[in-house]
Design a protein around this motif. Structure first.
Motif, PDB file in Angstrom:
ATOM      1  N   UNK A 162       0.720  -1.193   0.129  1.00 38.20           N
ATOM      2  CA  UNK A 162      -0.053   0.031   0.226  1.00 38.20           C
ATOM      3  C   UNK A 162       1.050   1.207   0.140  1.00 38.20           C
ATOM      4  N   UNK A 163       1.936   1.220   0.750  1.00 39.02           N
ATOM      5  CA  UNK A 163       2.688   2.394   0.767  1.00 39.02           C
ATOM      6  C   UNK A 163       3.497   2.627  -0.565  1.00 39.02           C
ATOM      7  N   UNK A 164       3.960   1.704  -0.885  1.00 42.39           N
ATOM      8  CA  UNK A 164       5.028   1.766  -1.817  1.00 42.39           C
ATOM      9  C   UNK A 164       4.145   2.020  -3.483  1.00 42.39           C
ATOM     10  N   UNK A 165       3.048   1.666  -3.231  1.00 42.03           N
ATOM     11  CA  UNK A 165       2.111   1.918  -4.781  1.00 42.03           C
ATOM     12  C   UNK A 165       1.512   3.247  -4.409  1.00 42.03           C
ATOM     13  N   UNK A 166       1.491   3.811  -3.208  1.00 40.20           N
ATOM     14  CA  UNK A 166       0.573   5.261  -3.414  1.00 40.20           C
ATOM     15  C   UNK A 166       1.243   5.941  -4.213  1.00 40.20           C
ATOM     16  N   UNK A 168       2.295   9.657  -5.782  1.00 43.98           N
ATOM     17  CA  UNK A 168       2.557  10.884  -5.295  1.00 43.98           C
ATOM     18  C   UNK A 168       3.088  10.875  -3.749  1.00 43.98           C
ATOM     19  N   UNK A 169       2.549  12.154  -2.928  1.00 43.46           N
ATOM     20  CA  UNK A 169       2.674  12.099  -1.815  1.00 43.46           C
ATOM     21  C   UNK A 169       1.711  11.693  -0.925  1.00 43.46           C
ATOM     22  N   UNK A 170       1.953  11.309   0.435  1.00 38.95           N
ATOM     23  CA  UNK A 170       0.656  10.877   1.455  1.00 38.95           C
ATOM     24  C   UNK A 170       1.390  10.033   2.499  1.00 38.95           C
ATOM     25  N   UNK A 171       0.273   9.502   2.929  1.00 40.00           N
ATOM     26  CA  UNK A 171       0.703   8.662   4.440  1.00 40.00           C
ATOM     27  C   UNK A 171       0.165   7.203   4.335  1.00 40.00           C
ATOM     28  N   UNK A 172       0.832   6.203   4.700  1.00 44.81           N
ATOM     29  CA  UNK A 172       0.106   4.979   4.790  1.00 44.81           C
ATOM     30  C   UNK A 172      -0.155   4.588   6.335  1.00 44.81           C
ATOM     31  N   UNK A 187      -4.395   4.231   2.699  1.00 43.29           N
ATOM     32  CA  UNK A 187      -3.532   5.389   2.483  1.00 43.29           C
ATOM     33  C   UNK A 187      -4.116   6.679   2.140  1.00 43.29           C
ATOM     34  N   UNK A 188      -3.616   7.877   2.716  1.00 41.15           N
ATOM     35  CA  UNK A 188      -4.259   9.294   2.253  1.00 41.15           C
ATOM     36  C   UNK A 188      -3.205   9.839   1.382  1.00 41.15           C
ATOM     37  N   UNK A 189      -3.890  10.934   0.733  1.00 36.58           N
ATOM     38  CA  UNK A 189      -3.282  11.787  -0.147  1.00 36.58           C
ATOM     39  C   UNK A 189      -2.798  13.041   0.527  1.00 36.58           C
ATOM     40  N   UNK A 205       3.215   5.678   8.387  1.00 41.59           N
ATOM     41  CA  UNK A 205       4.526   6.008   7.583  1.00 41.59           C
ATOM     42  C   UNK A 205       4.341   7.102   6.515  1.00 41.59           C
ATOM     43  N   UNK A 206       5.176   7.884   6.554  1.00 40.34           N
ATOM     44  CA  UNK A 206       5.442   8.971   6.095  1.00 40.34           C
ATOM     45  C   UNK A 206       5.870   8.701   4.498  1.00 40.34           C
ATOM     46  N   UNK A 207       5.075   8.844   3.684  1.00 43.90           N
ATOM     47  CA  UNK A 207       5.570   8.400   2.165  1.00 43.90           C
ATOM     48  C   UNK A 207       5.854   9.491   1.447  1.00 43.90           C
ATOM     49  N   UNK A 208       5.714  10.782   1.835  1.00 46.38           N
ATOM     50  CA  UNK A 208       6.252  12.074   1.022  1.00 46.38           C
ATOM     51  C   UNK A 208       7.892  11.853   0.854  1.00 46.38           C
ATOM     52  N   UNK A 209       8.242  12.124  -0.415  1.00 44.49           N
ATOM     53  CA  UNK A 209       9.523  12.024  -0.774  1.00 44.49           C
ATOM     54  C   UNK A 209      10.654  12.669   0.306  1.00 44.49           C
ATOM     55  N   UNK A 210      10.295  13.604   0.815  1.00 46.34           N
ATOM     56  CA  UNK A 210      11.279  14.306   1.737  1.00 46.34           C
ATOM     57  C   UNK A 210      11.515  13.691   3.108  1.00 46.34           C
ATOM     58  N   UNK A 211      10.510  12.613   3.243  1.00 44.87           N
ATOM     59  CA  UNK A 211      10.929  11.692   4.403  1.00 44.87           C
ATOM     60  C   UNK A 211      12.039  10.689   4.215  1.00 44.87           C
ATOM     61  N   UNK A 212      12.322  10.264   2.983  1.00 41.89           N
ATOM     62  CA  UNK A 212      13.530   9.405   2.814  1.00 41.89           C
ATOM     63  C   UNK A 212      14.454   9.688   1.753  1.00 41.89           C
ATOM     64  N   UNK A 213      14.433  10.775   1.181  1.00 42.97           N
ATOM     65  CA  UNK A 213      14.997  10.945  -0.006  1.00 42.97           C
ATOM     66  C   UNK A 213      16.631  11.166   0.318  1.00 42.97           C
ATOM     67  N   UNK A 214      16.821  12.029   1.262  1.00 42.19           N
ATOM     68  CA  UNK A 214      18.203  12.144   1.844  1.00 42.19           C
ATOM     69  C   UNK A 214      19.107  10.593   2.047  1.00 42.19           C
TER      70      UNK A 214
END
Length: 242
Positions: A162-166, A168-172, A187-189, A205-214
């Protein structure tokens, strides 16, 4: 003999009485549901009115390494989360909304006020969903997961999918119904929050890209794979129905 005692009249009176009890029961249930949502939502924040503040992290910024580095938390917590707090204060300053809690704003507002209030609340919940200690779930949270998904692995696979297939940005989220410990994954957008759907958040789990990009660049699946090392299962269990 009294006409009010005829079977037809008695039946009508009885049905009216039953209907009244059903309405009362529904009203009580709705109030209890709302009370559960509000009480749970307010447990993680002291932001009951403006000016809203950036809640302290429940651990040092370098405590989640090597899975999430201090640099990530410097940006994610210190800049992104702080930016939502700052923007929300600007939006409500001098308005009647300044006297509202984050929960009230999430439940009643749309647009920029909702987006920033929800993102402040969501991030605070996200930080609490993780711990440097990590480990495996046990006790009531494991029982609830196995009852709802069959096994821990099945839950983790479905949550990760669910988290990886969401898009764009959002939350699982792992959520439950207000009146039971039946769990589900949603998941929510963007700034979406389960409180607006009548759900009780258990874990996120935050799946906005800024949560993990670094740390992981655009490899969201890799981030999810490592995120399991940080899940705060005790926090999740505290969000179950007692």
């Amino acid at each position: 003999w009294c006409p009010c005692h005829t079977p037809r009249v008695l039946f009508r009176i009885n049905m009216q009485s039953i209907a009244a009890r059903v309405v009362r029961a529904g009203t009580v249930a709705a109030r209890r549901t709302n009370n559960v949502r509000v009480a749970l939502a307010r447990r993680y924040t002291t932001n009951d009115k403006a000016p809203y503040v950036l809640e302290p992290l429940p651990y040092p910024k370098n405590a989640l390494g090597p899975w999430l580095t201090e640099e990530t938390l410097d940006f994610h917590y210190g800049k992104h989360h702080q930016a939502y707090v700052t923007k929300l204060n600007q939006l409500v300053e001098g308005t009647e909304l300044a006297g509202k809690s984050l929960v009230d704003l999430i439940k009643t507002q749309k647009g920029p006020v909702f987006n920033n209030a929800a993102q402040v609340w969501n991030h605070t919940f996200y930080w609490n969903s993780m711990t440097p200690k990590g480990g495996a779930p046990s006790g009531k949270i494991l029982e609830a997961i196995e009852k709802s998904f069959g096994s821990l692995k099945s839950f983790q696979d479905k949550f990760a999918a669910e988290a990886t297939s969401h898009f764009g940005s959002g939350w699982c989220w792992l959520v439950r119904a207000p009146d039971s410990n039946q769990l589900e994954i949603i998941s929510t957008h963007d700034a979406g929050n389960p409180l607006t759907l009548g759900k009780v958040p258990v874990l996120t789990c935050d799946v906005w890209e800024h949560a993990y990009y670094i740390d992981y660049r655009n490899a969201r699946p890799k981030y999810l794979e490592q995120w399991w090392n940080l899940v705060n299962w005790k926090f999740a269990e505290s969000n179950l129905k007692k």
